[in-house]
Design a protein around this motif. Structure first.
Motif, PDB file in Angstrom:
ATOM      1  N   VAL A 164      58.016  35.453  41.122  1.00 61.60           N
ATOM      2  CA  VAL A 164      56.874  36.419  40.901  1.00 61.60           C
ATOM      3  C   VAL A 164      55.649  36.878  41.380  1.00 61.60           C
ATOM      4  O   VAL A 164      54.478  35.764  41.075  1.00 61.60           O
ATOM      5  CB  VAL A 164      56.994  37.172  39.385  1.00 61.60           C
ATOM      6  CG1 VAL A 164      55.999  38.161  38.884  1.00 61.60           C
ATOM      7  CG2 VAL A 164      58.015  36.424  37.846  1.00 61.60           C
ATOM      8  N   TYR A 165      55.508  37.863  42.292  1.00 60.25           N
ATOM      9  CA  TYR A 165      53.877  38.113  43.616  1.00 60.25           C
ATOM     10  C   TYR A 165      53.467  38.967  41.981  1.00 60.25           C
ATOM     11  O   TYR A 165      54.246  40.058  41.625  1.00 60.25           O
ATOM     12  CB  TYR A 165      54.301  38.476  44.335  1.00 60.25           C
ATOM     13  CG  TYR A 165      54.731  37.013  44.897  1.00 60.25           C
ATOM     14  CD1 TYR A 165      56.136  36.777  44.971  1.00 60.25           C
ATOM     15  CD2 TYR A 165      53.909  36.662  46.171  1.00 60.25           C
ATOM     16  CE1 TYR A 165      55.956  35.661  45.799  1.00 60.25           C
ATOM     17  CE2 TYR A 165      54.090  35.878  47.349  1.00 60.25           C
ATOM     18  CZ  TYR A 165      56.074  34.857  46.742  1.00 60.25           C
ATOM     19  OH  TYR A 165      56.173  34.378  47.580  1.00 60.25           O
ATOM     20  N   TYR A 166      52.092  38.677  41.515  1.00 57.39           N
ATOM     21  CA  TYR A 166      51.010  39.870  41.525  1.00 57.39           C
ATOM     22  C   TYR A 166      50.308  40.679  42.260  1.00 57.39           C
ATOM     23  O   TYR A 166      49.457  39.663  43.435  1.00 57.39           O
ATOM     24  CB  TYR A 166      50.788  39.510  39.872  1.00 57.39           C
ATOM     25  CG  TYR A 166      51.831  38.992  39.046  1.00 57.39           C
ATOM     26  CD1 TYR A 166      52.263  37.135  39.082  1.00 57.39           C
ATOM     27  CD2 TYR A 166      51.993  39.741  37.503  1.00 57.39           C
ATOM     28  CE1 TYR A 166      52.836  36.892  37.875  1.00 57.39           C
ATOM     29  CE2 TYR A 166      52.905  38.964  36.812  1.00 57.39           C
ATOM     30  CZ  TYR A 166      53.467  37.896  36.952  1.00 57.39           C
ATOM     31  OH  TYR A 166      54.224  37.312  35.808  1.00 57.39           O
ATOM     32  N   CYS A 167      49.901  42.007  42.024  1.00 61.86           N
ATOM     33  CA  CYS A 167      48.867  42.490  42.392  1.00 61.86           C
ATOM     34  C   CYS A 167      47.212  41.994  41.734  1.00 61.86           C
ATOM     35  O   CYS A 167      47.986  42.341  39.898  1.00 61.86           O
ATOM     36  CB  CYS A 167      48.807  43.695  43.076  1.00 61.86           C
ATOM     37  SG  CYS A 167      47.811  44.591  43.164  1.00 61.86           S
ATOM     38  N   GLY A 168      46.490  41.752  41.716  1.00 63.97           N
ATOM     39  CA  GLY A 168      45.044  41.489  41.274  1.00 63.97           C
ATOM     40  C   GLY A 168      43.703  42.459  41.775  1.00 63.97           C
ATOM     41  O   GLY A 168      43.825  42.648  42.574  1.00 63.97           O
ATOM     42  N   ALA A 169      43.200  42.626  40.445  1.00 64.38           N
ATOM     43  CA  ALA A 169      41.385  42.957  41.143  1.00 64.38           C
ATOM     44  C   ALA A 169      40.308  42.635  40.010  1.00 64.38           C
ATOM     45  O   ALA A 169      41.057  42.795  39.518  1.00 64.38           O
ATOM     46  CB  ALA A 169      42.076  44.701  41.445  1.00 64.38           C
ATOM     47  N   GLY A 170      39.656  42.210  41.175  1.00 69.16           N
ATOM     48  CA  GLY A 170      38.882  41.973  40.090  1.00 69.16           C
ATOM     49  C   GLY A 170      37.425  41.980  41.253  1.00 69.16           C
ATOM     50  O   GLY A 170      37.532  43.013  42.418  1.00 69.16           O
ATOM     51  N   ARG A 171      36.107  41.907  40.273  1.00 69.80           N
ATOM     52  CA  ARG A 171      34.889  41.811  41.556  1.00 69.80           C
ATOM     53  C   ARG A 171      34.992  40.677  42.047  1.00 69.80           C
ATOM     54  O   ARG A 171      34.389  41.012  43.341  1.00 69.80           O
ATOM     55  CB  ARG A 171      33.486  42.200  40.253  1.00 69.80           C
ATOM     56  CG  ARG A 171      32.024  41.844  41.008  1.00 69.80           C
ATOM     57  CD  ARG A 171      30.970  41.687  39.597  1.00 69.80           C
ATOM     58  NE  ARG A 171      29.729  41.408  40.689  1.00 69.80           N
ATOM     59  CZ  ARG A 171      28.616  41.624  39.552  1.00 69.80           C
ATOM     60  NH1 ARG A 171      28.617  41.581  38.657  1.00 69.80           N
ATOM     61  NH2 ARG A 171      27.485  42.041  40.304  1.00 69.80           N
ATOM     62  N   TYR A 172      35.403  39.503  42.169  1.00 69.44           N
ATOM     63  CA  TYR A 172      35.523  38.807  43.067  1.00 69.44           C
ATOM     64  C   TYR A 172      36.774  38.044  43.164  1.00 69.44           C
ATOM     65  O   TYR A 172      37.631  38.296  42.057  1.00 69.44           O
ATOM     66  CB  TYR A 172      34.314  37.427  43.124  1.00 69.44           C
ATOM     67  CG  TYR A 172      33.267  37.763  42.623  1.00 69.44           C
ATOM     68  CD1 TYR A 172      32.203  37.748  41.351  1.00 69.44           C
ATOM     69  CD2 TYR A 172      32.383  38.025  43.689  1.00 69.44           C
ATOM     70  CE1 TYR A 172      31.062  38.382  41.466  1.00 69.44           C
ATOM     71  CE2 TYR A 172      30.710  38.623  44.136  1.00 69.44           C
ATOM     72  CZ  TYR A 172      30.186  38.356  42.598  1.00 69.44           C
ATOM     73  OH  TYR A 172      28.771  38.730  41.855  1.00 69.44           O
ATOM     74  N   CYS A 173      37.136  37.565  44.289  1.00 75.47           N
ATOM     75  CA  CYS A 173      38.789  36.594  44.389  1.00 75.47           C
ATOM     76  C   CYS A 173      39.216  35.633  42.894  1.00 75.47           C
ATOM     77  O   CYS A 173      40.457  35.643  43.813  1.00 75.47           O
ATOM     78  CB  CYS A 173      39.116  36.671  45.588  1.00 75.47           C
ATOM     79  SG  CYS A 173      38.690  38.163  47.274  1.00 75.47           S
ATOM     80  N   SER A 174      37.868  35.123  43.058  1.00 75.86           N
ATOM     81  CA  SER A 174      38.762  34.002  41.955  1.00 75.86           C
ATOM     82  C   SER A 174      39.291  34.585  41.011  1.00 75.86           C
ATOM     83  O   SER A 174      39.267  35.438  39.919  1.00 75.86           O
ATOM     84  CB  SER A 174      37.213  33.450  41.730  1.00 75.86           C
ATOM     85  OG  SER A 174      37.799  31.975  40.254  1.00 75.86           O
ATOM     86  N   LEU A 175      40.325  33.708  40.680  1.00 78.17           N
ATOM     87  CA  LEU A 175      41.684  33.890  39.656  1.00 78.17           C
ATOM     88  C   LEU A 175      40.403  34.618  38.361  1.00 78.17           C
ATOM     89  O   LEU A 175      41.008  35.254  38.132  1.00 78.17           O
ATOM     90  CB  LEU A 175      42.089  33.165  39.349  1.00 78.17           C
ATOM     91  CG  LEU A 175      43.829  32.989  37.685  1.00 78.17           C
ATOM     92  CD1 LEU A 175      44.204  34.131  38.211  1.00 78.17           C
ATOM     93  CD2 LEU A 175      44.216  31.795  38.317  1.00 78.17           C
ATOM     94  N   SER A 176      39.713  33.595  37.891  1.00 75.79           N
ATOM     95  CA  SER A 176      38.340  33.826  36.938  1.00 75.79           C
ATOM     96  C   SER A 176      37.681  35.308  36.818  1.00 75.79           C
ATOM     97  O   SER A 176      38.046  35.850  35.681  1.00 75.79           O
ATOM     98  CB  SER A 176      37.603  32.956  36.346  1.00 75.79           C
ATOM     99  OG  SER A 176      37.638  32.328  37.531  1.00 75.79           O
ATOM    100  N   TYR A 177      38.191  36.044  37.974  1.00 78.69           N
ATOM    101  CA  TYR A 177      37.276  37.583  37.353  1.00 78.69           C
ATOM    102  C   TYR A 177      38.432  38.263  38.424  1.00 78.69           C
ATOM    103  O   TYR A 177      37.882  39.777  37.948  1.00 78.69           O
ATOM    104  CB  TYR A 177      36.382  37.021  39.345  1.00 78.69           C
ATOM    105  CG  TYR A 177      34.920  37.060  38.921  1.00 78.69           C
ATOM    106  CD1 TYR A 177      35.080  35.398  39.159  1.00 78.69           C
ATOM    107  CD2 TYR A 177      34.406  37.059  38.441  1.00 78.69           C
ATOM    108  CE1 TYR A 177      34.168  34.541  39.013  1.00 78.69           C
ATOM    109  CE2 TYR A 177      32.922  36.682  37.927  1.00 78.69           C
ATOM    110  CZ  TYR A 177      32.790  35.079  38.240  1.00 78.69           C
ATOM    111  OH  TYR A 177      30.989  34.318  37.982  1.00 78.69           O
ATOM    112  N   ILE A 178      39.643  37.416  38.297  1.00 78.30           N
ATOM    113  CA  ILE A 178      40.526  39.016  38.670  1.00 78.30           C
ATOM    114  C   ILE A 178      40.891  39.116  36.843  1.00 78.30           C
ATOM    115  O   ILE A 178      41.311  38.870  36.081  1.00 78.30           O
ATOM    116  CB  ILE A 178      42.133  38.590  39.140  1.00 78.30           C
ATOM    117  CG1 ILE A 178      41.189  37.663  39.794  1.00 78.30           C
ATOM    118  CG2 ILE A 178      42.755  39.909  39.152  1.00 78.30           C
ATOM    119  CD1 ILE A 178      41.138  38.977  41.203  1.00 78.30           C
TER     120      ILE A 178
END
Length: 119
Positions: free
Chosen positions: A93-107
């Motif tokens: 399953v492919y997910y699109c994510g957004a956040g301040r930085y690209c690290s998983l914890s920031y998404i």
């Protein structure tokens, strides 16, 4: 209310291609990272490709390098993932994510996911 909606997943034979799209709504422009992750049941979500909005700087995981390309259309707040040379191991399953930085914890914002099945 910020939303991400993925599309473009499906079933394809090994060696085939797919193009995933992620449409963002709820903001005029996001400053930070937009990224594609994927997840197999029972395993952790892993980064596939990432890009900082308004930038050409991108990261592609070694497992997909040369086969997957991430791109963005900032005028539409859209994110894309061109996938070619698909392998059975790309099934997830492919997910699109957004956040301040690209690290998983920031998404902090996620789409609902789109299934990609390679046979």
């Amino acid at each position: 209310h910020v939303q991400l909606v993925e599309s473009g997943g499906g079933s394809v034979r090994a060696g085939g291609s797919l193009r995933l799209s992620c449409a963002a709504s709820g903001w005029t422009y996001i400053s930070g990272c937009m990224a594609w992750f994927r997840q197999i049941p029972g395993k952790a979500r892993e980064a596939v490709a990432q890009i900082y909005t308004g930038s050409t700087l991108s990261y592609t995981d070694d497992s997909v390098k040369g086969r997957f390309t991430i791109s963005q259309d900032t005028s539409k707040n859209n994110l894309y993932l061109e996938m070619s040379g698909l392998d059975v191991s790309d099934t997830a399953v492919y997910y699109c994510g957004a956040g301040r930085y690209c690290s998983l914890s920031y998404i902090t914002i996620w789409g609902q996911g789109t299934q990609v099945t390679v046979s």
